[in-house]
Design a protein around this motif. Structure first.
Motif, mmCIF file in Angstrom:
data_model
loop_
_atom_site.group_PDB
_atom_site.id
_atom_site.type_symbol
_atom_site.label_atom_id
_atom_site.label_comp_id
_atom_site.label_asym_id
_atom_site.label_seq_id
_atom_site.Cartn_x
_atom_site.Cartn_y
_atom_site.Cartn_z
ATOM 1 N N THR A 1 -4.387 1.324 -47.347
ATOM 2 C CA THR A 1 -3.554 0.822 -48.440
ATOM 3 C C THR A 1 -4.023 -0.573 -48.831
ATOM 4 N N ILE A 2 -4.157 -0.791 -50.117
ATOM 5 C CA ILE A 2 -4.626 -2.054 -50.655
ATOM 6 C C ILE A 2 -3.504 -2.703 -51.449
ATOM 7 N N LEU A 3 -3.206 -3.965 -51.159
ATOM 8 C CA LEU A 3 -2.225 -4.714 -51.933
ATOM 9 C C LEU A 3 -2.935 -5.393 -53.100
ATOM 10 N N ALA A 4 -2.445 -5.147 -54.327
ATOM 11 C CA ALA A 4 -3.000 -5.777 -55.518
ATOM 12 C C ALA A 4 -1.872 -6.528 -56.220
ATOM 13 N N GLU A 5 -1.877 -7.857 -56.090
ATOM 14 C CA GLU A 5 -0.797 -8.678 -56.634
ATOM 15 C C GLU A 5 -1.336 -9.561 -57.762
ATOM 16 N N TYR A 6 -0.595 -9.603 -58.872
ATOM 17 C CA TYR A 6 -1.037 -10.331 -60.058
ATOM 18 C C TYR A 6 -0.260 -11.634 -60.241
ATOM 19 N N LEU A 7 -0.922 -12.586 -60.891
ATOM 20 C CA LEU A 7 -0.282 -13.819 -61.324
ATOM 21 C C LEU A 7 -0.757 -14.094 -62.742
ATOM 22 N N PHE B 1 -4.894 -10.907 -56.779
ATOM 23 C CA PHE B 1 -5.096 -11.135 -55.357
ATOM 24 C C PHE B 1 -5.146 -9.768 -54.663
ATOM 25 N N VAL B 2 -6.259 -9.491 -54.006
ATOM 26 C CA VAL B 2 -6.440 -8.212 -53.327
ATOM 27 C C VAL B 2 -6.405 -8.449 -51.827
ATOM 28 N N VAL B 3 -5.505 -7.734 -51.146
ATOM 29 C CA VAL B 3 -5.314 -7.922 -49.707
ATOM 30 C C VAL B 3 -5.587 -6.608 -48.981
ATOM 31 N N ARG B 4 -6.451 -6.684 -47.979
ATOM 32 C CA ARG B 4 -6.715 -5.552 -47.090
ATOM 33 C C ARG B 4 -6.254 -5.938 -45.690
ATOM 34 N N GLU C 1 -8.585 -7.920 -43.311
ATOM 35 C CA GLU C 1 -9.116 -9.201 -43.749
ATOM 36 C C GLU C 1 -8.034 -10.281 -43.674
ATOM 37 N N GLU C 2 -8.404 -11.456 -43.196
ATOM 38 C CA GLU C 2 -7.432 -12.533 -43.017
ATOM 39 C C GLU C 2 -7.031 -13.186 -44.331
ATOM 40 N N GLN C 3 -7.942 -13.250 -45.294
ATOM 41 C CA GLN C 3 -7.685 -13.927 -46.544
ATOM 42 C C GLN C 3 -7.764 -12.942 -47.721
#
Length: 415
Positions: free
Chosen positions: A3-9, A18-21, A24-26
């Motif tokens: 699952t990949i988090l894709a958050e927009y600003l 912002f893509v979070v796996r 990965e720490e960052q």
């Protein structure tokens, strides 16, 4: 799959993704050259997202970076921002395909909401409550057929309430009797979004004495609604008002606050026939063991690819079976509306003569506003048949436009 988090600003100068796996720490940060003004202009002009099917549409840039950060089949968890809350990101194009052809998706209004939703999961629950067509003055025959089909799918695990039985008082009693073990609450009814007072937005259940049946967001906030999934098969059920801090106020947030692990809601006014078909496809997938996000992805693709011939066959099958579930005026009303739907589908397939015959058969049995609608349908079909050059095409995919398959989004836990 992961699952990949894709958050927009969204800002006045640009849009950040912002893509979070999990490994990965960052987060990885992508800059998208779309300003708040550009996004506002496009989304307001195209509220249904229909214009987002063009390969040259600038909105496709919103998801373009995802091809570098996730694999086909990975679940994409979107956290939109600003006007993006009103955009069906899953209907945008990644390359030459819609995103749902590549990835299942889910949404949350903020990243923190997902933890709350996942804590509310009820993976062992089996019971299903189906409330449908609660207002005689606003009949929804396809909602009724939708509810009957869903109830048959779940069998003895399902409880069906229709018409006057589908009241708020009955719902509260049914919920109390389940002691928190509810798999699905499905509400197939009319909905209303109030932009001036978003907490008054909601769905209309049956009137019961002094109770007007308005199941508003404000009212839901006072209830306990412990369900693994709440589906609101109604218009604009997922539309919310944004407050300072990008806080969403509306039906979706109220349902999650009341205890739902996930919510299936619509972003705009929906078509009754295509919505009924989408819901049947979705629940079949869910019953096969598919997770909610993937089940919705498959249902949306299936609806998008349905031919006119398949839609006619399903409507005719429902019309033939109507007598098994209704009597008297209910039976007559259901048959008329289903047969009218068949005539409308024939027209969309370019079979104008067939549509004309269908409308003519219905005219002697209609009165009032329905008679006027049928007369207009017959006249339009007759004129179209007289000038028709091309032959009817029942292989035409009549629900190809995102207006039909894209409005419903899954908010919350995707599993």
């Amino acid at each position: 799959m992961t699952t990949i988090l894709a958050e927009y600003l969204v800002t006045d100068q640009t849009t950040l993704l912002f893509v979070v796996r999990h490994e990965e720490e960052q987060p990885r940060v992508e800059q998208i050259p779309l300003t708040r003004a550009q996004l506002n202009a496009h989304v307001v002009r195209n509220p249904s997202g229909s214009a987002a099917v063009s390969p040259s549409d600038p909105l496709n840039e919103l998801i373009a970076p995802l091809s570098r950060h996730c694999e086909p089949g990975d679940t994409i968890w979107f956290v939109p921002h600003d006007v993006l809350h009103y955009l069906p990101l899953h209907a945008l194009l990644l390359g030459d395909r819609h995103l749902i052809d590549r990835n299942p998706v889910c949404y949350t209004p903020s990243a923190s909401v997902m933890r709350y939703c996942q804590a509310k999961r009820r993976p062992g629950s089996r019971r299903v409550l189906v409330y449908a067509d609660p207002r005689a003055d606003m009949p929804l025959v396809h909602a009724r057929e939708q509810a009957l089909a869903i109830t048959r799918l779940f069998g003895r695990d399902a409880v069906l309430r229709m018409g006057a039985q589908a009241s708020v008082a009955k719902l509260e009693k049914d919920l109390a009797g389940l002691d928190g073990h509810l798999r699905v609450l499905h509400l197939a009814c009319h909905g209303r979004y109030d932009p001036e007072r978003p907490l008054r937005s909601g769905v209309f259940l049956a009137r019961d004495g002094s109770d007007d049946g308005n199941l508003s967001a404000e009212r839901i906030l006072t209830m306990s609604l412990p369900a693994d999934l709440v589906t609101i098969s109604a218009c604009e059920s997922g539309t919310n008002a944004r407050h300072p801090g990008d806080e969403l106020i509306g039906l979706t947030r109220a349902l999650i606050y009341a205890g739902a692990a996930s919510v299936l809601v619509s972003l705009w006014a929906v078509d009754e026939v295509s919505t009924g078909l989408l819901m049947q496809h979705f629940y079949r997938e869910l019953l096969s063991g598919t997770d909610k996000a993937e089940a919705l992805r498959r249902a949306q693709r299936r609806l998008r690819d349905m031919t006119a011939a398949e839609v006619v066959a399903q409507c005719e099958q429902a019309a033939a079976a109507t007598g098994d579930d209704a009597t008297g005026e209910d039976w007559i009303d259901a048959r008329l509306l289903l047969e009218e739907s068949v005539a409308a589908v024939r027209f969309r397939a370019g079979d104008y003569a067939g549509a004309q015959v269908g409308y003519e058969r219905l005219l002697p049995r209609a009165s009032g506003p329905r008679l006027l609608r049928l007369e207009m349908g017959e006249t339009r079909s007759r004129w179209a048949a007289a000038g028709a050059i091309e032959r009817a095409d029942y292989k035409r995919k009549i629900y190809e436009d995102p207006y039909h398959w894209a409005p419903f989004i899954l908010v919350g836990d995707w599993r």
